[in-house]
Design a protein around this motif. Structure first.
Motif, PDB file in Angstrom:
ATOM      1  N   PHE A   1       0.753  -1.102  -0.114  1.00 32.46           N
ATOM      2  CA  PHE A   1      -0.138  -0.139   0.168  1.00 32.46           C
ATOM      3  C   PHE A   1       0.955   1.218  -0.059  1.00 32.46           C
ATOM      4  CE2 PHE A   1      -2.125   3.451   2.233  1.00 32.46           C
ATOM      5  CZ  PHE A   1      -3.472   3.345   1.702  1.00 32.46           C
ATOM      6  N   VAL A   2       0.866   2.177  -1.087  1.00 35.08           N
ATOM      7  CA  VAL A   2       1.560   3.180  -1.200  1.00 35.08           C
ATOM      8  C   VAL A   2       0.770   4.394  -1.221  1.00 35.08           C
ATOM      9  CG1 VAL A   2       3.622   4.372  -2.585  1.00 35.08           C
ATOM     10  CG2 VAL A   2       3.364   1.906  -2.362  1.00 35.08           C
ATOM     11  N   ARG A   3       0.839   5.348  -0.129  1.00 37.49           N
ATOM     12  CA  ARG A   3       0.104   6.714  -0.402  1.00 37.49           C
ATOM     13  C   ARG A   3       0.902   7.792  -0.270  1.00 37.49           C
ATOM     14  NH1 ARG A   3      -3.287   5.673  -2.448  1.00 37.49           N
ATOM     15  NH2 ARG A   3      -5.031   4.476  -1.321  1.00 37.49           N
ATOM     16  N   ASP A   4       0.498   8.717  -1.262  1.00 38.58           N
ATOM     17  CA  ASP A   4       1.109  10.111  -1.376  1.00 38.58           C
ATOM     18  C   ASP A   4       2.663   9.953  -1.183  1.00 38.58           C
ATOM     19  OD1 ASP A   4      -1.502  11.059  -1.861  1.00 38.58           O
ATOM     20  OD2 ASP A   4      -1.664  11.486   0.178  1.00 38.58           O
ATOM     21  N   VAL A   5       3.364   9.195  -2.126  1.00 34.56           N
ATOM     22  CA  VAL A   5       4.889   9.158  -1.577  1.00 34.56           C
ATOM     23  C   VAL A   5       5.505  10.095  -2.722  1.00 34.56           C
ATOM     24  CG1 VAL A   5       6.928   7.643  -2.074  1.00 34.56           C
ATOM     25  CG2 VAL A   5       4.886   6.895  -0.785  1.00 34.56           C
ATOM     26  N   ASN A   6       6.253  10.949  -1.939  1.00 34.98           N
ATOM     27  CA  ASN A   6       7.281  11.774  -2.556  1.00 34.98           C
ATOM     28  C   ASN A   6       8.653  11.703  -2.486  1.00 34.98           C
ATOM     29  OD1 ASN A   6       5.306  13.896  -3.974  1.00 34.98           O
ATOM     30  ND2 ASN A   6       4.574  13.776  -1.936  1.00 34.98           N
ATOM     31  N   LYS A   7       9.410  11.886  -3.540  1.00 34.92           N
ATOM     32  CA  LYS A   7      11.076  11.736  -3.250  1.00 34.92           C
ATOM     33  C   LYS A   7      11.757  13.123  -3.829  1.00 34.92           C
ATOM     34  CE  LYS A   7      14.757  10.198  -1.848  1.00 34.92           C
ATOM     35  NZ  LYS A   7      15.347  10.990  -0.604  1.00 34.92           N
ATOM     36  N   THR A   8      12.328  13.572  -3.220  1.00 32.93           N
ATOM     37  CA  THR A   8      13.218  14.763  -3.565  1.00 32.93           C
ATOM     38  C   THR A   8      14.509  14.972  -3.110  1.00 32.93           C
ATOM     39  OG1 THR A   8      11.075  16.396  -3.664  1.00 32.93           O
ATOM     40  CG2 THR A   8      13.391  17.225  -3.818  1.00 32.93           C
ATOM     41  N   TYR A   9      15.605  14.817  -4.142  1.00 34.35           N
ATOM     42  CA  TYR A   9      16.758  14.674  -3.496  1.00 34.35           C
ATOM     43  C   TYR A   9      17.498  15.908  -3.480  1.00 34.35           C
ATOM     44  CZ  TYR A   9      16.897   9.598  -4.892  1.00 34.35           C
ATOM     45  OH  TYR A   9      16.589   8.340  -5.149  1.00 34.35           O
ATOM     46  N   ALA A  10      18.726  15.870  -2.782  1.00 29.82           N
ATOM     47  CA  ALA A  10      19.414  17.040  -2.517  1.00 29.82           C
ATOM     48  C   ALA A  10      19.840  17.748  -3.837  1.00 29.82           C
ATOM     49  CB  ALA A  10      20.766  16.692  -1.737  1.00 29.82           C
TER      50      ALA A  10
END
Length: 319
Positions: free
Chosen positions: A13-22
């Motif tokens: 279950f994946v909900r509202d996943v964000n990933k921002t790198y440096a």
């Protein structure tokens, strides 16, 4: 594969996943996804789309900037050990302890997740992957294809209920691909959930129950494979004319027709999900206007055609 009512609760279950790198690069943008227990789910996307980042986050290797992920009933942050114990991962990269033997490596992997020794099970895994004769060999002495088999054996050593295969066919021989997909089918029959990424789209077309397409960090479509191919697939009827045309006659302008450059082939395109009665009407119209053909053949979109069209469509066209 039909999912029974008792398996209707998603295993991932994946909900509202964000990933921002440096540096500000946003690799994932508000990913929402549910993966059913016991299915084969193919995650497709061009290089740099975010496939490996998403897999790495679910497996606890990379930390999400925001969002929630439940794997095997466990939050991957609050209950990391239990979540990770339910997951097996075959990564893209061929990294493992080169100086260890095959047997020592998979035995260690099983123990790492707190599983009791089970030589019978580990022997079966190695035999299924044609590695039993190499069990005492140092990994550094193996070919690239054999090392890939070892990575698969390591991922299966602790009997995970979820198996991630990240580009598992990259650089491997045909024999291993056949062995691997046979094993994947067997694992699915035993209830294991399989999530794979692949550049061999024909494998996804052959193996997957559902397809997800990710582009520029966004999950642009998730659909049953058969439904996706019916919705977005195109069919074509190609008519080889007895006499070439220089242009399509005005009386045929209501039809979605195209003429080949040499004027010898008339091509009728239509959506897979639409009724094909239009073909009979077209052929009748051609006859009424004395347009004769000497041959006809049909074709339809492959999953690869659909994938290419999806990743090149503007986002608003998909909404």
């Amino acid at each position: 594969m039909p999912i029974s009512a008792e398996n209707s609760v998603p295993i991932i279950f994946v909900r509202d996943v964000n990933k921002t790198y440096a540096g500000g690069f946003q690799a994932l943008k508000k990913i929402n996804l549910e993966i059913k227990r016991g299915e084969i789910f193919a995650l497709l996307g061009p290089n740099g789309a975010g496939k490996t980042t998403l897999i790495s986050i679910i497996c606890g290797i990379v930390k999400a900037s925001s969002g929630t992920i439940i794997a095997g009933g466990h939050d991957i942050v609050r209950d990391y050990r239990a979540a990770r114990a339910s997951i097996g991962l075959v990564p893209q990269e061929l990294y493992t302890d080169s100086f260890e033997s095959v047997w020592a490596t998979i035995k260690f992997s099983r123990g790492l997740f707190g599983k009791a020794p089970n030589a019978t099970y580990l022997e079966k895994v190695l035999r299924d992957l044609s590695l039993w004769d190499k069990r005492d060999a140092k990994i550094m002495t193996l070919s690239g294809g054999m090392k890939r088999r070892v990575l698969i054996a390591k991922a299966l050593a602790h009997e995970p209920t979820i198996l991630f295969l990240d580009e598992p066919s990259a650089g491997v021989d045909v024999e291993l691909r056949h062995d691997m997909w046979r094993m994947v089918r067997e694992l699915r029959e035993q209830g294991t959930t399989i999530i794979l990424t692949t550049h061999y789209i024909e494998e996804a077309e052959d193996m997957a129950d559902r397809i997800g397409v990710i582009s520029q960090g966004e999950l642009i479509v998730v659909e049953d494979k058969d439904v996706l191919m019916r919705k977005l697939g195109k069919k074509q009827l190609m008519l080889t004319l007895r006499q070439p045309m220089t242009s399509i006659p005005a009386e045929l302008s209501v039809w979605p027709l195209a003429l080949s450059d040499d004027g010898h082939t008339l091509v009728y395109s239509f959506d897979s999900q639409k009724e094909e009665t239009g073909i009979a009407e077209l052929l009748r119209t051609l006859g009424e206007h004395n347009i004769e053909f000497k041959d006809l053949r049909s074709s339809e979109s492959s999953l690869e055609d659909i994938f290419v069209s999806l990743v090149h469509q503007p986002k608003e066209a998909l909404e």
